[in-house]
Design an enzyme around this catalytic site. Sequence first.
Site, PDB file in Angstrom:
ATOM      1  N   ARG A   1       0.833  -1.210   0.000  1.00  0.00           N
ATOM      2  CA  ARG A   1       0.000   0.000   0.000  1.00  0.00           C
ATOM      3  C   ARG A   1       0.871   1.265   0.000  1.00  0.00           C
ATOM      4  O   ARG A   1       0.560   2.249  -0.648  1.00  0.00           O
ATOM      5  CB  ARG A   1      -0.929   0.019   1.218  1.00  0.00           C
ATOM      6  CG  ARG A   1      -1.992  -1.078   1.178  1.00  0.00           C
ATOM      7  CD  ARG A   1      -3.113  -0.772   2.150  1.00  0.00           C
ATOM      8  NE  ARG A   1      -3.794   0.459   1.799  1.00  0.00           N
ATOM      9  CZ  ARG A   1      -4.348   1.290   2.671  1.00  0.00           C
ATOM     10  NH1 ARG A   1      -4.270   1.045   3.957  1.00  0.00           N
ATOM     11  NH2 ARG A   1      -4.957   2.382   2.267  1.00  0.00           N
TER      12      ARG A   1
ATOM     13  N   HIS B   1      -5.897   9.213  12.165  1.00  0.00           N
ATOM     14  CA  HIS B   1      -5.727   7.777  11.953  1.00  0.00           C
ATOM     15  C   HIS B   1      -4.269   7.403  11.673  1.00  0.00           C
ATOM     16  O   HIS B   1      -3.992   6.306  11.187  1.00  0.00           O
ATOM     17  CB  HIS B   1      -6.628   7.299  10.810  1.00  0.00           C
ATOM     18  CG  HIS B   1      -8.092   7.454  11.112  1.00  0.00           C
ATOM     19  ND1 HIS B   1      -9.066   7.510  10.151  1.00  0.00           N
ATOM     20  CD2 HIS B   1      -8.753   7.591  12.300  1.00  0.00           C
ATOM     21  CE1 HIS B   1     -10.262   7.668  10.721  1.00  0.00           C
ATOM     22  NE2 HIS B   1     -10.087   7.721  12.025  1.00  0.00           N
TER      23      HIS B   1
ATOM     24  N   PRO C   1     -18.424  16.503  -3.316  1.00  0.00           N
ATOM     25  CA  PRO C   1     -19.216  16.400  -4.556  1.00  0.00           C
ATOM     26  C   PRO C   1     -20.644  15.919  -4.298  1.00  0.00           C
ATOM     27  O   PRO C   1     -21.573  16.317  -4.978  1.00  0.00           O
ATOM     28  CB  PRO C   1     -18.448  15.382  -5.404  1.00  0.00           C
ATOM     29  CG  PRO C   1     -17.086  15.305  -4.811  1.00  0.00           C
ATOM     30  CD  PRO C   1     -17.246  15.634  -3.344  1.00  0.00           C
TER      31      PRO C   1
ATOM     32  N   CYS D   1      13.697  -4.866  16.959  1.00  0.00           N
ATOM     33  CA  CYS D   1      14.789  -4.484  17.854  1.00  0.00           C
ATOM     34  C   CYS D   1      15.730  -5.680  17.985  1.00  0.00           C
ATOM     35  O   CYS D   1      15.288  -6.766  18.356  1.00  0.00           O
ATOM     36  CB  CYS D   1      14.240  -4.084  19.221  1.00  0.00           C
ATOM     37  SG  CYS D   1      15.535  -3.751  20.444  1.00  0.00           S
TER      38      CYS D   1
ATOM     39  N   THR E   1     -15.418  14.195   3.166  1.00  0.00           N
ATOM     40  CA  THR E   1     -15.727  13.113   4.101  1.00  0.00           C
ATOM     41  C   THR E   1     -17.218  12.817   4.080  1.00  0.00           C
ATOM     42  O   THR E   1     -18.036  13.722   3.948  1.00  0.00           O
ATOM     43  CB  THR E   1     -15.233  13.433   5.528  1.00  0.00           C
ATOM     44  OG1 THR E   1     -15.684  12.419   6.421  1.00  0.00           O
ATOM     45  CG2 THR E   1     -15.715  14.779   6.023  1.00  0.00           C
TER      46      THR E   1
HETATM   47 ZN    ZN Z   1      14.264  -3.522  22.423  1.00  0.00          ZN
END
Ligand code: ZN
Length: 239
Positions: free
Chosen positions: A69, A119, A212, A148, A189
């Site tokens: 995406r 979001h 629109p 990590c 929206t």
């Molecule tokens: Zn860590």
Amino acid sequence: MNTGQVRDWVRAAKHIAVLTGAGMSAESGVPTFRDSQTGLWAKFDPQQLATEEAFRANPSMVWDWYAHRRQAIAKVQPNAGHRALAGFAKRHAGRLTLITQNVDGLHQRAGSEAVLALHGNIAQDRWLDTPRACCNAHAVAAGSPPYCDRCGNMRRPAVVWFGEPLPQSVFAQAEQAAQHCELMLVVGTSGLVYPAAGLARSARGRVAIVNPEPTALDDAADAVLHGTAAKLLPVLLED
Ligand SMILES: [Zn+2]
């Protein structure tokens, strides 16, 4: 109600809040959730991939889906509406607060600063679990997802997944802006997604809709302008 009237409101307002949704990016060609389900992803339901549960169950698959995406979004450009908002904020420091439901990052790429991204932003990552002392930028090992190298904590897309609350401080700032603005522009929206739609309903000042088609917030608006963000915002926000 015409465009000229709303333009006068823009000029007169000391503080303007702008709330944008998916329609803001329509003319940029941002693929929607469904449209982006191409190729091998077509068989997956986004509602089942965009959750913490799905990520924990299959982190590499969900990470790769987001990478797909991100690539699609990186190819599109901000439109004239994004640029008009960024330009206005630059010319009128402190007068405009930009709140968006979009995760596409196009406002930021157009030059808008301090965007309240309700979001999140698909271009960014964050730690999946609360970061420990060892979890810092130097410890990030490449991977799908990156992790990590000391404790294994994973990086995840910095977006709000289904079932997750909106980031509290961002939403609080958006509420503040709604309650203090003299004018709120609600752009692109449907007005169906809460709590974002509630911001328009709680706006202290006038509310003008730019879309629109009719929206679920039209009844709460002082003006409804039927048109796209890319066409109308440059007109409303020019000096
Ligand atoms: Zn860590």
